[in-house]
Design an enzyme around this catalytic site. Structure first.
Site, PDB file in Angstrom:
ATOM      1  N   GLY A  23      54.762   0.419  16.738  1.00 19.85           N
ATOM      2  CA  GLY A  23      56.033   1.381  17.112  1.00 19.85           C
ATOM      3  C   GLY A  23      56.642   2.443  16.095  1.00 19.85           C
ATOM      4  CB  SER A  48      48.669   0.779  24.145  1.00 17.89           C
ATOM      5  OG  SER A  48      49.116   1.657  23.071  1.00 17.89           O
ATOM      6  CB  SER A  50      50.761   2.627  19.200  1.00 17.73           C
ATOM      7  OG  SER A  50      50.443   1.305  20.529  1.00 17.73           O
ATOM      8  CG  ASP A  80      65.271  -5.529  20.713  1.00 15.27           C
ATOM      9  OD1 ASP A  80      64.708  -6.508  20.377  1.00 15.27           O
ATOM     10  OD2 ASP A  80      65.188  -4.788  20.185  1.00 15.27           O
ATOM     11  CG  HIS A 105      67.308  -6.880  16.716  1.00 15.86           C
ATOM     12  ND1 HIS A 105      68.843  -7.222  16.204  1.00 15.86           N
ATOM     13  CD2 HIS A 105      67.818  -6.443  18.748  1.00 15.86           C
ATOM     14  CE1 HIS A 105      69.932  -7.234  17.830  1.00 15.86           C
ATOM     15  NE2 HIS A 105      69.446  -6.755  18.741  1.00 15.86           N
ATOM     16  N   GLY A 131      61.376   3.145  11.269  1.00 15.08           N
ATOM     17  CA  GLY A 131      60.610   2.799  11.205  1.00 15.08           C
ATOM     18  C   GLY A 131      59.993   4.050   9.764  1.00 15.08           C
ATOM     19  CD  GLU A 192      73.379  -2.254  19.202  1.00 13.01           C
ATOM     20  OE1 GLU A 192      72.541  -1.812  18.668  1.00 13.01           O
ATOM     21  OE2 GLU A 192      73.117  -2.788  20.456  1.00 13.01           O
ATOM     22  CD  GLU A 228      85.481  21.346  12.028  1.00 12.98           C
ATOM     23  OE1 GLU A 228      85.697  20.452  11.103  1.00 12.98           O
ATOM     24  OE2 GLU A 228      85.473  22.614  12.759  1.00 12.98           O
TER      25      GLU A 228
HETATM   26  P1  NAD Z   1      59.147   1.163  19.684  1.00 13.90           P
HETATM   27  O1  NAD Z   1      59.599   1.060  20.922  1.00 13.90           O
HETATM   28  O2  NAD Z   1      59.362   1.967  18.275  1.00 13.90           O
HETATM   29  O3  NAD Z   1      57.865   0.792  19.702  1.00 13.90           O
HETATM   30  C1  NAD Z   1      57.777  -0.319  20.376  1.00 13.90           C
HETATM   31  C2  NAD Z   1      55.831  -0.799  20.305  1.00 13.90           C
HETATM   32  O4  NAD Z   1      56.004  -1.639  21.399  1.00 13.90           O
HETATM   33  C3  NAD Z   1      54.863   0.570  20.808  1.00 13.90           C
HETATM   34  O5  NAD Z   1      53.661   0.710  20.760  1.00 13.90           O
HETATM   35  C4  NAD Z   1      54.786   0.024  22.733  1.00 13.90           C
HETATM   36  O6  NAD Z   1      53.974   1.508  22.933  1.00 13.90           O
HETATM   37  C5  NAD Z   1      54.764  -1.111  22.584  1.00 13.90           C
HETATM   38  N1  NAD Z   1      54.750  -1.858  23.910  1.00 13.90           N
HETATM   39  C6  NAD Z   1      55.889  -1.783  24.413  1.00 13.90           C
HETATM   40  N2  NAD Z   1      55.663  -2.720  25.740  1.00 13.90           N
HETATM   41  C7  NAD Z   1      54.079  -3.135  24.973  1.00 13.90           C
HETATM   42  C8  NAD Z   1      54.016  -4.479  25.537  1.00 13.90           C
HETATM   43  N3  NAD Z   1      53.723  -4.534  27.091  1.00 13.90           N
HETATM   44  N4  NAD Z   1      53.451  -5.111  25.653  1.00 13.90           N
HETATM   45  C9  NAD Z   1      52.528  -5.215  24.054  1.00 13.90           C
HETATM   46  N5  NAD Z   1      53.257  -3.276  23.034  1.00 13.90           N
HETATM   47  C10 NAD Z   1      53.989  -2.730  23.962  1.00 13.90           C
HETATM   48  O7  NAD Z   1      59.821  -0.679  19.436  1.00 13.90           O
HETATM   49  P2  NAD Z   1      61.005  -1.027  18.005  1.00 13.90           P
HETATM   50  O8  NAD Z   1      62.575   0.511  17.783  1.00 13.90           O
HETATM   51  O9  NAD Z   1      59.949  -0.594  16.862  1.00 13.90           O
HETATM   52  O10 NAD Z   1      61.275  -1.554  17.366  1.00 13.90           O
HETATM   53  C11 NAD Z   1      60.157  -3.457  17.793  1.00 13.90           C
HETATM   54  C12 NAD Z   1      61.554  -4.066  16.757  1.00 13.90           C
HETATM   55  O11 NAD Z   1      62.259  -3.576  15.659  1.00 13.90           O
HETATM   56  C13 NAD Z   1      63.223  -4.591  17.673  1.00 13.90           C
HETATM   57  O12 NAD Z   1      63.320  -6.388  17.592  1.00 13.90           O
HETATM   58  C14 NAD Z   1      63.792  -3.627  17.274  1.00 13.90           C
HETATM   59  O13 NAD Z   1      65.304  -4.446  17.925  1.00 13.90           O
HETATM   60  C15 NAD Z   1      63.499  -3.872  16.088  1.00 13.90           C
HETATM   61  N6  NAD Z   1      63.744  -2.698  14.873  1.00 13.90           N
HETATM   62  C16 NAD Z   1      63.792  -1.536  15.293  1.00 13.90           C
HETATM   63  C17 NAD Z   1      64.017  -0.486  14.272  1.00 13.90           C
HETATM   64  C18 NAD Z   1      64.434   1.081  14.779  1.00 13.90           C
HETATM   65  O14 NAD Z   1      64.886   1.732  13.987  1.00 13.90           O
HETATM   66  N7  NAD Z   1      63.407   1.663  15.394  1.00 13.90           N
HETATM   67  C19 NAD Z   1      65.328  -0.906  13.301  1.00 13.90           C
HETATM   68  C20 NAD Z   1      65.392  -2.439  12.763  1.00 13.90           C
HETATM   69  C21 NAD Z   1      64.844  -3.080  14.145  1.00 13.90           C
HETATM   70 MG    MG Z   2      71.620  -1.926  16.695  1.00 16.88          MG
END
Ligand code: NAD
Ligand code: MG
Length: 336
Positions: A23, A48, A50, A80, A105, A131, A192, A228
């Site tokens: 993701g 999937s 992806s 998460d 995280h 990402g 948050e 604004e």
């Molecule tokens: P996301 O939702 O963008 O992507 C998750 C991926 O996991 C997707 O490709 C989805 O298809 C796949 N997925 C979902 N359920 C699944 C399952 N049961 N089995 C296998 N694959 C599955 O997630 P994200 O936002 O990249 O978050 C991932 C981690 O990164 C989290 O721990 C999040 O807190 C952390 N994080 C995210 C960001 C951000 O900007 N999005 C920033 C810092 C940290």
């Molecule tokens: Mg946060």
């Protein structure tokens, strides 16, 4: 002062990195690691969508279990709320006894939802950016800042391994700030809830409703209390409160200095301390995960209750009227 690391020995990543989930973070980590010369295998669910994206990008793709097998590092980058299930059902049964586990995280580790066996290094590398930004900046030769933490150091080299990973995805080019799973998780949840998402939307809503209930036009209230905000936040982001106050009029500045503390007063701060207590005691996490396990009845009801409403209505009308770049300013999609 915080410890900030720059650079790391990427050669420490001599084995395979399994990137679980493709993701927002997963795709950026996988591509950046690959372009840094590291062997990467992406693990996704069967069927999937992806999987295709990862294959099109030229990455090796397999099931979560197959990617996990034989990996030096397993990066857990699924959402998460599903991490516990994916870990228990697909990662743990296939995990080598000495593989390192990496998170972006700290939520699941810090609140004990995932308890890896002794023998695994458990680390965090958390880019402070979405990402697509992590990928974009890496490609341009730069990087995003990141956080690094060690929960379990079985090898004696967990921090060095995390710094190697953080450098390979580009964060080490800018800086990896050392923290703990507890600090990252608790401060992230607090931010948050109290300020970024919960605090700011409730502040906007209260301001908007106050003006509308007093008979002002909703469109005027929308500009004042929501649109604004971006301009002000941009100034604060660029140069802090002082720069923002230098840029606004003296009238605005006098109102800011005299009235602001009356809006966010000692009672609000007391509530913030209560929110922080609920986070630190684990009460918030228990509530969240209990609702999730029950199929999210509370979450879905709150989403329904908060959908639509006059503020959203006015916003979409003004956006339609303005076109993408017009009346509402350069970025109608918000603060990025
Ligand atoms: P996301 O939702 O963008 O992507 C998750 C991926 O996991 C997707 O490709 C989805 O298809 C796949 N997925 C979902 N359920 C699944 C399952 N049961 N089995 C296998 N694959 C599955 O997630 P994200 O936002 O990249 O978050 C991932 C981690 O990164 C989290 O721990 C999040 O807190 C952390 N994080 C995210 C960001 C951000 O900007 N999005 C920033 C810092 C940290
Ligand atoms: Mg946060």
């Amino acid at each position: 002062m915080a410890t900030i690391h720059r650079g790391g020995n990427v050669d420490l990543l001599s084995g395979k990195v399994a990137v679980i989930g493709y993701g927002s973070q997963g795709h950026a980590h996988a591509l950046n690691l690959r372009d840094s010369g590291i062997e990467v295998e992406v693990g996704v669910r069967a069927g999937s969508p992806s999987a295709d994206a990862a294959e099109d990008a030229g990455l090796a793709v397999s099931t979560v279990g197959d990617a996990t097998r034989g990996a030096q590092v397993v990066a857990v980058l699924v959402p998460d709320h599903v991490q516990k299930g994916v870990y228990e059902q697909e990662i743990a049964p296939n995990l080598e006894p000495d593989s390192a586990l990496l998170f972006a995280h700290g939520l699941n580790i810090h609140f004990g939802r995932i308890v890896p066996a002794a023998g695994h290094d458990v680390v965090m590398v958390a880019p402070k950016a979405p990402g697509h930004r992590v990928r974009e900046l890496y490609e341009s030769g730069a990087g995003t800042p990141g956080l690094v933490a060690v929960h379990q150091d079985s090898s004696g080299g967990a921090l060095e391994l995390a710094l190697a990973y953080g450098t390979a995805i580009g964060c080490g080019r800018v800086g990896l700030l050392e923290t703990t799973f507890a600090e990252e998780t608790e401060s992230d949840l607090f931010g948050e809830q109290a300020v970024l998402c919960g605090g700011v939307t409730s502040l906007i809503k209260a301001g908007f409703e106050t003006l509308v209930e007093a008979g002002y036009q909703p469109e005027i209230a929308y500009y004042e209390c929501l649109n604004e905000l971006k301009l002000i936040v941009d100034l604060i982001y660029e140069g802090g409160f002082e720069y923002m106050r230098y840029s606004i009029s003296d009238v605005a500045e006098y109102g800011d200095l005299t009235r602001g503390p009356r809006v966010v007063d000692e009672r609000v701060k007391e509530t913030m301390r209560t929110l922080l207590d609920e986070i630190r005691s684990g009460a918030f996490a228990r509530e969240l995960f209990a609702d999730d396990e029950a199929g999210r009845p509370k979450f879905e009801e709150l989403r329904r209750k908060n959908a639509g409403g006059q503020l959203e209505q006015v916003g979409s009308e003004l956006r339609a009227l303005a076109g993408k770049e017009g009346l509402l300013g350069a970025d109608v999609h918000g603060v990025g």
